[in-house]
Design a protein around this motif. Structure first.
Motif, PDB file in Angstrom:
ATOM      1  N   PHE A   1      42.170  26.876  38.993  1.00  0.00           N
ATOM      2  CA  PHE A   1      42.311  28.121  39.741  1.00  0.00           C
ATOM      3  C   PHE A   1      42.712  29.292  38.841  1.00  0.00           C
ATOM      4  N   SER A   2      43.088  29.011  37.593  1.00  0.00           N
ATOM      5  CA  SER A   2      43.534  30.067  36.685  1.00  0.00           C
ATOM      6  C   SER A   2      42.390  31.027  36.388  1.00  0.00           C
ATOM      7  N   HIS A   3      42.705  32.322  36.383  1.00  0.00           N
ATOM      8  CA  HIS A   3      41.692  33.319  36.070  1.00  0.00           C
ATOM      9  C   HIS A   3      42.346  34.652  35.730  1.00  0.00           C
ATOM     10  N   LEU A   4      41.547  35.510  35.135  1.00  0.00           N
ATOM     11  CA  LEU A   4      41.943  36.888  34.871  1.00  0.00           C
ATOM     12  C   LEU A   4      41.184  37.774  35.840  1.00  0.00           C
ATOM     13  N   HIS A   5      41.886  38.623  36.532  1.00  0.00           N
ATOM     14  CA  HIS A   5      41.235  39.607  37.403  1.00  0.00           C
ATOM     15  C   HIS A   5      41.155  40.898  36.592  1.00  0.00           C
TER      16      HIS A   5
ATOM     17  N   ALA B   1      40.988  29.480  31.401  1.00  0.00           N
ATOM     18  CA  ALA B   1      42.197  28.649  31.387  1.00  0.00           C
ATOM     19  C   ALA B   1      43.462  29.472  31.174  1.00  0.00           C
ATOM     20  N   SER B   2      44.548  29.002  31.785  1.00  0.00           N
ATOM     21  CA  SER B   2      45.837  29.637  31.534  1.00  0.00           C
ATOM     22  C   SER B   2      46.151  29.538  30.046  1.00  0.00           C
ATOM     23  N   GLY B   3      46.817  30.541  29.555  1.00  0.00           N
ATOM     24  CA  GLY B   3      47.149  30.600  28.131  1.00  0.00           C
ATOM     25  C   GLY B   3      46.079  31.268  27.282  1.00  0.00           C
ATOM     26  N   THR B   4      44.921  31.574  27.868  1.00  0.00           N
ATOM     27  CA  THR B   4      43.853  32.251  27.131  1.00  0.00           C
ATOM     28  C   THR B   4      44.303  33.667  26.775  1.00  0.00           C
ATOM     29  N   PRO B   5      44.128  34.080  25.525  1.00  0.00           N
ATOM     30  CA  PRO B   5      44.496  35.449  25.143  1.00  0.00           C
ATOM     31  C   PRO B   5      43.651  36.483  25.888  1.00  0.00           C
ATOM     32  N   VAL B   6      44.264  37.615  26.183  1.00  0.00           N
ATOM     33  CA  VAL B   6      43.605  38.729  26.861  1.00  0.00           C
ATOM     34  C   VAL B   6      43.644  39.919  25.915  1.00  0.00           C
TER      35      VAL B   6
ATOM     36  N   VAL C   1      46.546  34.814  29.997  1.00  0.00           N
ATOM     37  CA  VAL C   1      46.265  34.434  31.382  1.00  0.00           C
ATOM     38  C   VAL C   1      47.338  33.470  31.861  1.00  0.00           C
ATOM     39  N   GLY C   2      47.769  33.645  33.101  1.00  0.00           N
ATOM     40  CA  GLY C   2      48.825  32.814  33.654  1.00  0.00           C
ATOM     41  C   GLY C   2      48.319  31.614  34.435  1.00  0.00           C
ATOM     42  N   LYS C   3      49.211  30.666  34.640  1.00  0.00           N
ATOM     43  CA  LYS C   3      48.939  29.522  35.515  1.00  0.00           C
ATOM     44  C   LYS C   3      49.741  29.752  36.787  1.00  0.00           C
ATOM     45  N   TRP C   4      49.052  29.891  37.868  1.00  0.00           N
ATOM     46  CA  TRP C   4      49.703  30.206  39.131  1.00  0.00           C
ATOM     47  C   TRP C   4      50.618  29.076  39.579  1.00  0.00           C
TER      48      TRP C   4
END
Length: 110
Positions: free
Chosen positions: A87-91, A13-18, A77-80
């Protein structure tokens, strides 16, 4: 030496810490926008063993050339734009070695 690239799209999800996958140095921070399929902040984390790239972040809280430690918060993580939340994800990519050396099958840092 040969360069290989192993990359994962971690559907989170968008906003998830990385977090940092290992101790290293942050470089090549930039914002990337091209159409609706390429978007977000990206950067490279270079450890004494491997080099990783993180892409599609909403914002980054580290700075160019900053030394970081494994588990340190790097960004979120961003929200496109114009995309559904699903569709939100970390590559996350690794330029040498294998991502599976650092991540478990659920995408969590080992």
């Amino acid at each position: 030496f040969p360069v290989t690239i192993d990359a994962w799209d971690l559907m989170i999800a968008s906003g998830t810490p990385v977090y940092a996958i290992g101790d290293g140095t942050i470089s090549k921070i930039s914002f990337w926008a091209q159409g609706c399929f390429v978007w977000g902040w990206r950067f490279t984390l270079t450890t004494n063993k491997d080099s990783f790239f993180y892409t599609h972040l909403d914002h980054v809280i580290v700075k160019q050339n900053e030394r970081v430690q494994k588990g340190q918060l790097l960004g979120f993580v961003g929200k496109w734009p114009n995309q559904q939340e699903s569709f939100s994800h970390l590559h996350l990519g690794i330029k040498t070695g294998k991502a599976s050396d650092y991540l478990d099958p659920d995408g969590k840092i080992k």
